[in-house]
Design an enzyme around this catalytic site. Structure first.
Site, mmCIF file in Angstrom:
data_model
loop_
_atom_site.group_PDB
_atom_site.id
_atom_site.type_symbol
_atom_site.label_atom_id
_atom_site.label_comp_id
_atom_site.label_asym_id
_atom_site.label_seq_id
_atom_site.Cartn_x
_atom_site.Cartn_y
_atom_site.Cartn_z
ATOM 1 C CD GLU A 81 5.011 -4.767 -10.901
ATOM 2 O OE1 GLU A 81 4.423 -5.333 -11.847
ATOM 3 O OE2 GLU A 81 4.606 -3.712 -10.382
ATOM 4 N N GLY A 88 0.871 -1.176 0.000
ATOM 5 C CA GLY A 88 0.000 0.000 0.000
ATOM 6 C C GLY A 88 0.900 1.217 0.000
ATOM 7 C CB SER A 108 4.493 -3.659 -2.248
ATOM 8 O OG SER A 108 4.522 -2.455 -2.935
ATOM 9 C CB ALA A 109 4.235 -0.519 1.513
ATOM 10 C CG HIS A 135 5.916 -2.273 -7.254
ATOM 11 N ND1 HIS A 135 4.858 -2.940 -7.815
ATOM 12 C CD2 HIS A 135 5.639 -2.180 -5.926
ATOM 13 C CE1 HIS A 135 3.969 -3.233 -6.865
ATOM 14 N NE2 HIS A 135 4.429 -2.788 -5.718
#
Lengths: 259, 259
Positions: free
Chosen positions: B217, B111, B144-145, B181
Site C-alpha cells: 500500500e 472493490g 486495487s482490483a 495491498h
C-alpha cells in the site's frame, strides 16, 4: 460388508435399521488444521476420535489442496495413526473413484481451496463423495479448504485463486457456505484491504449467495444427519443475508441451517 | 480527430510521429485507493495528475467492482474534478463499448476483483479496453482490483471469489501479475491462515503461472510504453518463479518485466 451380511443372516429388522444408520449424514467441518501453539490437528483430535469412533479402521485422505502429496499424506498418516486409524491417501491408490467408493471414512485436508476443488473435479469424484456421504453415510472430515469444498460453494474461501476450477459449486454436503479461519477486524490495523466481515457482506450483495457460517480458528461444526452443533473452543459468527451477524457459542445448535 | 486532420494537412512526418505517440502504452497501476490516514486517492493524486497531464479533459470511470455504482461514481467524480478532470461513469452511458471507444482516459476503481472482471466480460469490453490502451494509447489508471484486471490474470487477487467469472484471464496490459495491498507477515500474529508470501508461492507451484509484482500500500507502477517505473512511498516485492523474492525501491526501473 461382513457386518451387513451378518445382520442379513440375523433378521430383516436389523438390516433396515443398519441401512438407516449407514445413510446418516455425518460431517466434522473444522476451521483450521493447526491452532497457534499446538500441533497438526491437535486441538481437534478428541473431536475426530469421538466422531470416527471405533467402527472405522481406515480413513481415506485427500491431499489435493497441497502439491506435496507424499509429504502431506505422511503428516496426516502420523496423526491419524496416533489416534488409532490407518490412512490410505487417495493419490497412492490406482483409481480415485474406486478409492472413494471403498472408503470407510474420508478426510479432506487444508491448503488451497481452488486447487483442491479443481482436482476433485479433474478426478471426477465430487459427485462420488457426495453420494458416499449423503447416501451411504460415510463420515466426512474436512479442515480449512476441506471444509470449504464440503459446503454449497467455494465463494467464501479466503484462498488465492491460483487455478481456475470448472465451477465454484462444491460438493454440497450442507446447503450453506462456511468461511474458515474467520478473523475479526483489527481496530489497530493500518492495512486498507477489506476486513473478513466486509468480504462476506460483499458476497451477500450478490444475487446468488447463501448463508455463511464463519468459523473462527479453534471452532468446528459437527453434523449428524439433520442436527448441527458447534464444537471447539471459539465462537462462530453467522451471516444471513439482510440480517445483522450473530454470535454462537460452542455447543450451540445450528440445525436450522441444514433446512 | 481534428488534431490528426490538422497534422495531415501539415505534413506526413508529423502524422507518423503522432500515430506513434498515440500508440504508446500508458498505465498507472496503483496498489490501493486509500492509504491509512488520508482521503480517497489522496496519496497518489500528484501521480495521477502528472500521468494524465493537460491533454486529457475527461476520464471514463469503471465502477463495476462495487455494487453502488452511483455512489462510487460520485466519489471518483469529486476526486477527479478536484484535479481538473471531468468524469463519465460507464454505467451512466447508453453503451459500454461505445463509451470505451470514445474514452480519452480510463480509470478502473477498486472493490471486488471477481465481480469487476465478470462484469467487464458481461459488458464485452475486455478486448475493447485492451485495444484502446495498447493500440490507441489511451491512458489507463487502475487501483486495487482495477490494477489486478489490467494484468495477465486475476490469479493473484486478494479478494473473495463472490462470483464466478468466465475465466481468470484479465485484460493483459502487462505480461505479468500484480498483487496489490501486499502485506508482510506479522511475526506476532496467532492467526494460522497463509501469509501473503505463502499464497504467492502457492501460485508459483502451479504449472501455469507468471511473475508477480507485489505492490505494498502506497506503491504504484508507472508504465510508459516499454518502460516501467515504481512510484510512491513504499517498496515493492518481486516474485519470480524459482528465485528468491527481491525488494525494489520507489524509482526502480522494472522495464525488464514488460518483455
Amino acid at each position: 460388508m461382513i457386518y451387513l451380511l451378518t445382520l442379513f443372516l440375523d433378521n430383516k429388522v436389523d438390516i433396515l435399521y443398519c441401512e438407516t444408520t449407514m445413510g446418516t449424514r455425518r460431517l466434522l467441518l473444522i476451521s483450521n488444521s493447526t491452532l497457534h501453539g499446538s500441533g497438526y490437528l491437535e486441538h481437534c483430535q478428541d473431536n475426530i476420535k469421538s466422531f470416527l469412533g471405533s467402527d472405522v479402521n481406515r480413513v481415506l485422505f485427500i491431499p489435493y489442496a497441497l502439491t506435496d502429496r507424499d509429504g502431506y499424506a505422511a503428516i496426516a498418516r502420523k496423526k491419524f495413526e496416533s489416534l488409532g486409524y490407518k490412512v490410505d491417501s487417495i493419490h497412492e491408490q490406482p483409481n480415485a473413484v474406486d478409492a472413494v467408493n471403498n472408503a470407510q471414512a474420508i478426510f479432506v485436508g487444508g491448503g488451497n481451496t481452488f486447487r483442491l476443488l479443481k482436482t476433485l473435479y479433474d478426478q471426477q469424484i465430487v459427485s462420488v463423495i457426495k453420494k458416499r456421504v449423503l447416501e451411504d453415510g460415510v463420515p466426512y472430515i474436512g479442515s480449512s479448504a476441506g471444509t470449504n469444498v464440503a459446503t454449497k460453494t467455494i465463494n467464501t474461501t479466503n484462498d488465492m485463486p491460483i487455478v481456475y476450477p470448472p465451477t465454484f459449486d462444491a460438493i454440497g454436503l450442507v446447503p450453506f457456505n462456511i468461511n474458515p479461519h474467520y478473523i475479526d477486524a483489527d481496530a489497530n490495523s493500518k492495512h486498507m484491504g477489506e476486513t473478513r466481515e466486509k468480504r462476506i457482506q460483499e458476497f451477500h450483495e450478490e444475487e446468488i449467495c447463501s448463508t455463511v457460517l464463519a468459523l473462527r480458528e479453534g471452532c468446528m461444526l459437527l453434523v449428524e444427519d439433520n442436527k448441527a452443533t458447534l464444537q471447539g473452543v471459539t465462537k462462530a459468527r453467522l451471516f444471513i443475508k439482510g440480517q445483522s451477524p450473530t454470535e454462537h457459542d460452542p455447543g450451540a445448535d445450528l440445525s436450522h441451517l441444514l433446512k
